[in-house]
Write an enzyme that holds these catalytic residues in place. Structure first.
Site, mmCIF file in Angstrom:
data_model
loop_
_atom_site.group_PDB
_atom_site.id
_atom_site.type_symbol
_atom_site.label_atom_id
_atom_site.label_comp_id
_atom_site.label_asym_id
_atom_site.label_seq_id
_atom_site.Cartn_x
_atom_site.Cartn_y
_atom_site.Cartn_z
ATOM 1 N N HIS A 38 0.633 -1.137 0.076
ATOM 2 C CA HIS A 38 0.135 0.144 0.001
ATOM 3 C C HIS A 38 0.805 1.279 -0.019
ATOM 4 O O HIS A 38 0.333 2.275 -0.674
ATOM 5 C CB HIS A 38 -0.905 -0.062 1.181
ATOM 6 C CG HIS A 38 -2.076 1.163 1.095
ATOM 7 N ND1 HIS A 38 -3.056 0.988 0.498
ATOM 8 C CD2 HIS A 38 -2.167 2.395 1.839
ATOM 9 C CE1 HIS A 38 -3.846 1.910 0.730
ATOM 10 N NE2 HIS A 38 -3.281 2.805 1.572
ATOM 11 N N SER A 83 -8.112 4.347 -2.963
ATOM 12 C CA SER A 83 -9.043 3.201 -2.453
ATOM 13 C C SER A 83 -9.154 2.985 -0.995
ATOM 14 O O SER A 83 -8.074 3.337 -0.139
ATOM 15 C CB SER A 83 -8.644 1.809 -3.105
ATOM 16 O OG SER A 83 -7.175 1.368 -2.572
ATOM 17 N N HIS A 84 -10.220 2.459 -0.584
ATOM 18 C CA HIS A 84 -10.309 2.261 0.887
ATOM 19 C C HIS A 84 -11.116 0.626 0.984
ATOM 20 O O HIS A 84 -12.459 0.666 1.304
ATOM 21 C CB HIS A 84 -11.182 3.325 1.473
ATOM 22 C CG HIS A 84 -10.445 3.433 3.077
ATOM 23 N ND1 HIS A 84 -11.022 3.711 4.160
ATOM 24 C CD2 HIS A 84 -9.321 3.488 3.306
ATOM 25 C CE1 HIS A 84 -10.334 3.835 5.051
ATOM 26 N NE2 HIS A 84 -9.042 3.810 4.803
ATOM 27 N N ASN A 85 -10.675 -0.193 -0.077
ATOM 28 C CA ASN A 85 -11.460 -1.537 -0.206
ATOM 29 C C ASN A 85 -11.639 -2.408 0.910
ATOM 30 O O ASN A 85 -12.762 -2.736 1.301
ATOM 31 C CB ASN A 85 -10.878 -2.129 -1.463
ATOM 32 C CG ASN A 85 -10.428 -1.239 -2.458
ATOM 33 O OD1 ASN A 85 -11.479 -0.175 -2.876
ATOM 34 N ND2 ASN A 85 -9.836 -1.500 -3.614
ATOM 35 N N GLU A 285 -3.971 4.728 12.382
ATOM 36 C CA GLU A 285 -4.532 5.493 11.489
ATOM 37 C C GLU A 285 -5.624 6.256 11.716
ATOM 38 O O GLU A 285 -6.529 6.545 11.036
ATOM 39 C CB GLU A 285 -4.805 4.561 10.183
ATOM 40 C CG GLU A 285 -3.232 3.975 9.692
ATOM 41 C CD GLU A 285 -3.664 3.256 8.646
ATOM 42 O OE1 GLU A 285 -4.687 3.075 7.903
ATOM 43 O OE2 GLU A 285 -2.680 2.186 8.263
ATOM 44 N N GLY A 503 -2.352 8.991 -8.235
ATOM 45 C CA GLY A 503 -3.177 7.781 -8.286
ATOM 46 C C GLY A 503 -2.838 6.717 -7.174
ATOM 47 O O GLY A 503 -2.181 7.243 -6.154
ATOM 48 N N ASN A 504 -3.263 5.520 -7.133
ATOM 49 C CA ASN A 504 -3.100 4.741 -6.111
ATOM 50 C C ASN A 504 -3.237 3.181 -6.778
ATOM 51 O O ASN A 504 -3.903 2.937 -7.737
ATOM 52 C CB ASN A 504 -4.551 4.954 -5.132
ATOM 53 C CG ASN A 504 -4.660 3.839 -4.008
ATOM 54 O OD1 ASN A 504 -5.601 3.117 -4.057
ATOM 55 N ND2 ASN A 504 -3.630 3.802 -3.359
ATOM 56 N N SER A 506 -4.209 -0.470 -5.629
ATOM 57 C CA SER A 506 -4.844 -1.556 -4.657
ATOM 58 C C SER A 506 -4.571 -2.959 -5.194
ATOM 59 O O SER A 506 -5.270 -3.342 -5.982
ATOM 60 C CB SER A 506 -6.145 -1.308 -4.258
ATOM 61 O OG SER A 506 -6.763 -2.027 -3.331
#
Length: 706
Positions: A38, A83-85, A285, A503-504, A506
């Site tokens: 991540h 994302s926060h999947n 977090e 971007g990100n 995941s």
């Protein structure tokens, strides 16, 4: 312990070499967070470096909290998707809410005022026992956080597929506006300058969040609930970042980018729970927190500002020239890590990968022609894939701030730039079944669809952000999907001068070894010179001409028609002609700017008939189509998903065709607007009202069912 921290034996040995000793527990946690997939992108970094990230208007590309693009008049647009999947599957309300909170902080920590949110959601099979619960929680979480903080949610996309049964996707995007000469970056500077913590107190929520986001799910997913953060949008509104890995990532990134050292005094960190250990303080977090470096002797001024708004303010450290991360608690050194190798020696794997097998072209003759194409249209428009998302977006405040020009339901959301007549258009797009069938073409298509959706409202596409959602990269087939999609994204972004600025990634989105569909979501941003000229998809008047821009061959491979009407998943997805995309899109924007277009809509899932039906529903005006007689069979012409196409309506048919000829673009008149029904041929008609009931009812009926 290594498994719990997501570290391999080889990675642990590297840590020992860096420290010249074994790490203590806190140091192990710091390395595990910073070297997680991540945070370090250790499986994707070498491929991300192939993306085009520069352009004449790009101020800041990937590597900062968000991307920044110059839009003239001394302003810049700042945006990112993330994302926060995994958290949203475990605890849907808080997972989705804190996903929105996190991406908002990425934007406003750069000095930008957030002006709009978007999202891209993927849920499992509607028949799955958890799907309804997850939809309700995620939508409520997004609405609850965004509505409270006062930033409009202007749209997004929602998809369904059984591959997401055990691993939903919640991708959140925020766009902000900033003074182009006052962008704030994360590199720390000034030896001796104070490091200040502001916002909410630190708790034990979210610990191991970064490592959890870098691991597959299995039967113990519910037990990971404590790793999901709890959000407080009212505190965040007052702050207007600490992301994954909390204090660790914030401190390390600030110091390493500034090529300095940092010393933190953990006793000074505001805490809402007793007896928190250094490990917990560094890995928490907890939401609504920020870390900043102040100018010398400005602590009192800053404290007064934050205390005025009842926000915690504490000096918790200083910038040093040591080049190390040093943590102290009760005057004891509890961690001492050299920063350069912590970042520079993070793993960067060249994972083995294989190409996805090529699929043959599926000719229309290999599919069946329905007796009445409107039966197929009703099935598609009333399915979970194409039904109205009104039940979702009506729970979002899309009018707050009073600058929303185009609300959810169109090709792109549009928001006015305050104190001007200019606007920003925003979209999120991806077609996962294309990406599975052919990752390269799927990656291209995700980009061109975002580009088309911006174009369809009359906006000049500026740049994109991406959220690459894939399964386990340690599987060569999955890694091949990631590589292929990135290759396709890069090709399309270059061809369209549509650079990737943020971007990100995941990964490990799978449960018990079953991966999600490859889902590289593209968030696109465009600029409207005059919001008075914004185009919408709604048919405005009767008696106007309907014209299709772009060629139709009737491509049914990997189409929604094939999946839903024939219950087949086969064939290659439609090819992407990047030159045609550019020509056709440039023409559509020109026609909109010259006031020749009264309605505009890009053609995507479901093909031409679905596109035209959506335009009729939006305007509550019927249409009569005149399908061409030729080589293309009627059902393929109506439902094929050929790319680079738009449907427009006009009062000046001749001017459109003349402009198309000059631009070398194929344009075809296919019907007229008017009446209260959609008519394909004399004996094939459906009222707009009947179609509306079908289109609007699936989602609310599903959510209300027992």
């Amino acid at each position: 312990m290594l498994v719990e921290h997501g570290l391999t034996a080889e990675e642990f040995l590297t840590i020992v070499e860096i420290l010249d000793r074994e790490p203590n527990f806190t140091e192990l946690g710091i390395f595990s967070a910073m070297w997680s997939e991540h945070c370090s992108y250790k499986s994707s970094r070498r491929w991300l470096e192939t993306l085009p990230t520069e352009g004449p208007n790009v101020i800041c590309g990937p590597g900062e909290n968000a991307g920044v693009v110059d839009i003239g008049d001394g302003l810049a647009v700042v945006f990112k998707i993330e994302s926060h999947n995994h958290p949203s599957f475990i605890e849907p309300y808080q997972g989705a809410a804190t996903g929105v909170g996190g991406i908002l902080r990425d934007v406003f920590t750069m000095g930008a005022r957030p002006i709009a949110n978007m999202n891209a959601l993927r849920f499992g099979d509607p028949k799955h026992e958890k799907t309804k619960h997850l939809i309700a929680g995620v939508v409520s979480g997004i609405g609850g956080y965004g509505n409270c903080i006062g930033v409009p949610t202007l749209g997004g996309e929602t998809g369904f597929n059984a591959s997401y049964n055990g691993n939903i996707l919640v991708n959140a995007m925020t766009v902000g506006i900033a003074d182009s000469k006052r962008i704030f970056y994360s590199a720390a500077a000034g030896i001796g300058n104070p490091v200040v913590y502001v916002g909410s107190k630190t708790g034990r929520d979210g610990i191991h969040g970064a490592t959890m986001a870098s691991a597959e799910f299995n039967e113990d997913a519910e037990a990971k609930r404590p790793t999901v953060q709890v959000g407080d949008p009212f505190t965040e509104k007052l702050l207007l970042d600490m992301g994954a890995a909390g204090l660790t990532s914030s401190a390390v990134e600030m110091a390493s980018k500034g090529d300095v050292g940092i010393e933190l005094w953990l006793n000074n960190v505001p805490q809402r729970e007793e007896n928190m250990t250094p490990y917990e303080l560094m890995l928490s977090e907890s939401q609504e927190r920020m870390l900043m470096v102040l100018k010398p002797e400005r602590e009192a001024d800053a404290r007064a500002v934050f205390e005025k708004w009842s926000l915690d303010f504490a000096v918790i450290g200083k910038i040093t020239e040591s080049g190390r991360l040093i943590l102290k608690q009760y005057d004891n050194d509890v961690a001492n890590i050299p920063l350069a190798p912590l970042v520079a020696q993070a793993p960067n794997y060249e994972r083995p990968w294989v190409n996805s097998p090529s699929l043959p072209h599926l000719d229309a003759s290999q599919t069946s022609m329905p007796d009445n194409p409107l039966h197929a249209l009703k099935t598609l428009m009333g399915s979970e894939h194409l039904c109205s998302r009104r039940w979702i977006w009506e729970q979002y405040d899309h009018m707050v701030m009073a600058n929303s020009v185009q609300i959810p339901g169109g090709d792109s959301g549009v928001v006015r730039i305050y104190d001007s007549q200019r606007g920003i258009a925003i979209t999120t797009d991806c077609t996962p079944r294309y990406c599975k069938a052919d990752p390269v073409q799927g990656g291209r298509q995700a980009v061109v669809e975002a580009w088309r959706n911006l174009t369809a409202v009359g906006a000049q596409p500026l740049a994109l952000t991406n959220n690459l959602n894939f399964g386990n990269p340690e599987r060569p087939a999955i890694m091949g999907q990631l590589v292929g999609c990135i290759q396709g994204i890069a090709e399309a972004a270059r061809a369209l001068d549509f650079p990737v600025v943020s971007g990100n990634v995941s990964l490990y989105n799978e449960t018990n070894g079953a991966a999600i569909l490859p889902t590289p979501v593209i968030g696109g941003v465009g600029l409207l010179a005059n919001i008075a000229k914004v185009a919408t998809l709604a048919i405005k008047n009767s008696g106007e001409t309907i014209i299709v821009i772009g060629e139709t061959s009737g491509w049914l491979g990997a189409s929604l028609y094939l999946q839903e009407i024939e219950q087949r998943e086969e064939g290659a997805p439609p090819p992407i002609d990047l030159d045609a995309e550019r020509r056709n899109g440039d023409l559509v924007r020109l026609l909109i700017s010259e006031d020749l277009v009264t309605a505009s809509h890009d053609v995507s899932e479901g093909g031409l008939l679905v596109t035209i039906a959506e335009m009729a529903l939006a305007g509550d005006i019927g249409v009569t189509l005149q399908p061409p007689v030729g080589d293309v069979t009627q059902h393929a012409w109506l439902f094929g998903e050929d790319q680079a196409r738009y449907v427009i309506t006009t009062k000046n048919e001749k001017a459109i065709h003349n402009a198309a000829i000059r631009a070398g673009v194929f344009a075809l008149t296919v019907g007229k607007t008017g009446g209260s029904s959609l008519t394909v041929k004399p004996d094939c008609t459906i009222s707009v009202e009947e179609l509306r009931i079908i289109h609007e009812s699936w989602l609310p009926d599903y959510m209300a069912s027992q």
